[in-house]
Enzyme design. Structure first.
Site, PDB file in Angstrom:
ATOM      1  N   TYR A 139       0.865  -1.193   0.000  1.00 18.51           N
ATOM      2  CA  TYR A 139       0.000   0.000   0.000  1.00 18.51           C
ATOM      3  C   TYR A 139       0.895   1.236   0.000  1.00 18.51           C
ATOM      4  O   TYR A 139       0.697   2.164  -0.783  1.00 18.51           O
ATOM      5  CB  TYR A 139      -0.914  -0.020   1.228  1.00 18.51           C
ATOM      6  N   LYS A 143       1.128   4.152  -2.919  1.00 22.43           N
ATOM      7  CA  LYS A 143       0.870   5.573  -2.658  1.00 22.43           C
ATOM      8  C   LYS A 143       2.119   6.417  -2.954  1.00 22.43           C
ATOM      9  O   LYS A 143       2.011   7.562  -3.385  1.00 22.43           O
ATOM     10  CB  LYS A 143       0.414   5.766  -1.213  1.00 22.43           C
TER      11      LYS A 143
END
Ligand code: NAP
Length: 246
Positions: A139, A143
């Protein structure tokens, strides 16, 4: 406005309308989930079906909606698996599809409209882009990729007068943080602080207290953040728990 049906996205819809947006194209995978927003705001909310990983639909939408002058790239998904987890490739690719290739497709499709209107794009990033999350490293990676995408787009669209802002929230009180025992920012305040910064053309915004603490840590000692992110976050979260409002 992607991921408009719940969580932070639904609060962005409300905040945009409160600021006088003539019309919000509220994009969601299921437009049934937008019924309340339409009931409350009538034709100022236009439901649009969109899975951000579906590039063809993104391109078609851009053809159909030339009046779009602001894009909020908000849809995102978690990925709570360690890097070395067995048989996780599909999960990892899916996180990149939603969190990186989704925003990439959006900005490529809508950039001509944004340039024509001298409009802008607000990318919802995360502190996880700056400080690796031990529980969600992919994740974080997705990002971080989206953060660099925004920086690249900002440079490419600068001469067209297009605003490009990245917002880096900490923990927000949405489904994504269910079960997490830590003070959380309200989604409406994150939406408002992000839009305030976007409105004045800032490249980045740290829209809550923990985000501000991380901004300071990154500014003061990026080497430490890269070397031992867990120690940095443990220290910052302790300070944040003691005084969540700053
Ligand atoms: N919550 C936090 O603490 C936090 C902190 C920093 C950054 N963020 C970021 O803030 C953004 C919003 O998250 P949230 O907290 O509101 O999470 P959330 O409540 O889980 O909502 C996620 C939203 O993204 C949508 N979405 C996921 N995959 C999609 C896809 N392939 N196509 C279209 N929409 C998709 C979801 O739609 P469905 O309803 O169809 O699943 C939902 O509307 C995300 O980018 C997230 O990474 C969140």
């Amino acid at each position: 406005m992607t991921g408009a049906n719940r969580g932070l996205g639904s609060h962005f819809v409300e905040a945009l309308l409160a600021r006088g947006a003539e019309r919000v194209y509220a994009a969601a995978r299921s437009i049934d989930a937008l019924a309340d927003a339409v009931e409350n705001h009538g034709d100022r909310v236009v439901p649009v079906q969109l899975d951000v990983t579906d590039e063809e639909t993104v391109r078609r939408l851009a053809d159909d909606l030339p009046d779009v002058d602001v894009v909020v790239s908000n849809a995102g998904r978690p990925c709570k698996l360690p890097v070395l987890q067995d048989q996780a490739e599909q999960e990892f690719r899916s996180a990149m599809e939603v969190n990186f290739f989704g925003p990439l497709g959006l900005v490529r499709a809508f950039a001509p409209h944004l340039a024509r209107h001298r409009g802008g794009i607000l990318f919802v990033q995360s502190l996880a882009a700056l400080v690796i999350s031990r529980s969600s490293p992919i994740y974080s990676a997705s990002k971080a990729a989206a953060m660099m995408l925004a920086a690249g787009v900002r440079a490419e669209l600068r001469t067209d007068g297009v605003t490009v802002t990245s917002t880096f929230p900490g923990f927000i009180d949405t489904d994504m943080t269910t079960g997490l025992d830590i003070p959380k920012a309200s989604p409406r305040s994150v939406a408002d602080r992000s839009l305030d910064a976007f409105a004045v053309g800032r490249p980045t915004v740290f829209p809550d207290r923990l985000a501000e603490l991380v901004e300071d840590a990154v500014t003061q000692d990026m080497a430490a953040v890269l070397d031992d992110p867990q120690a940095v976050m443990t220290r910052l979260i302790r300070a944040f728990r003691l005084d969540p409002t700053g």
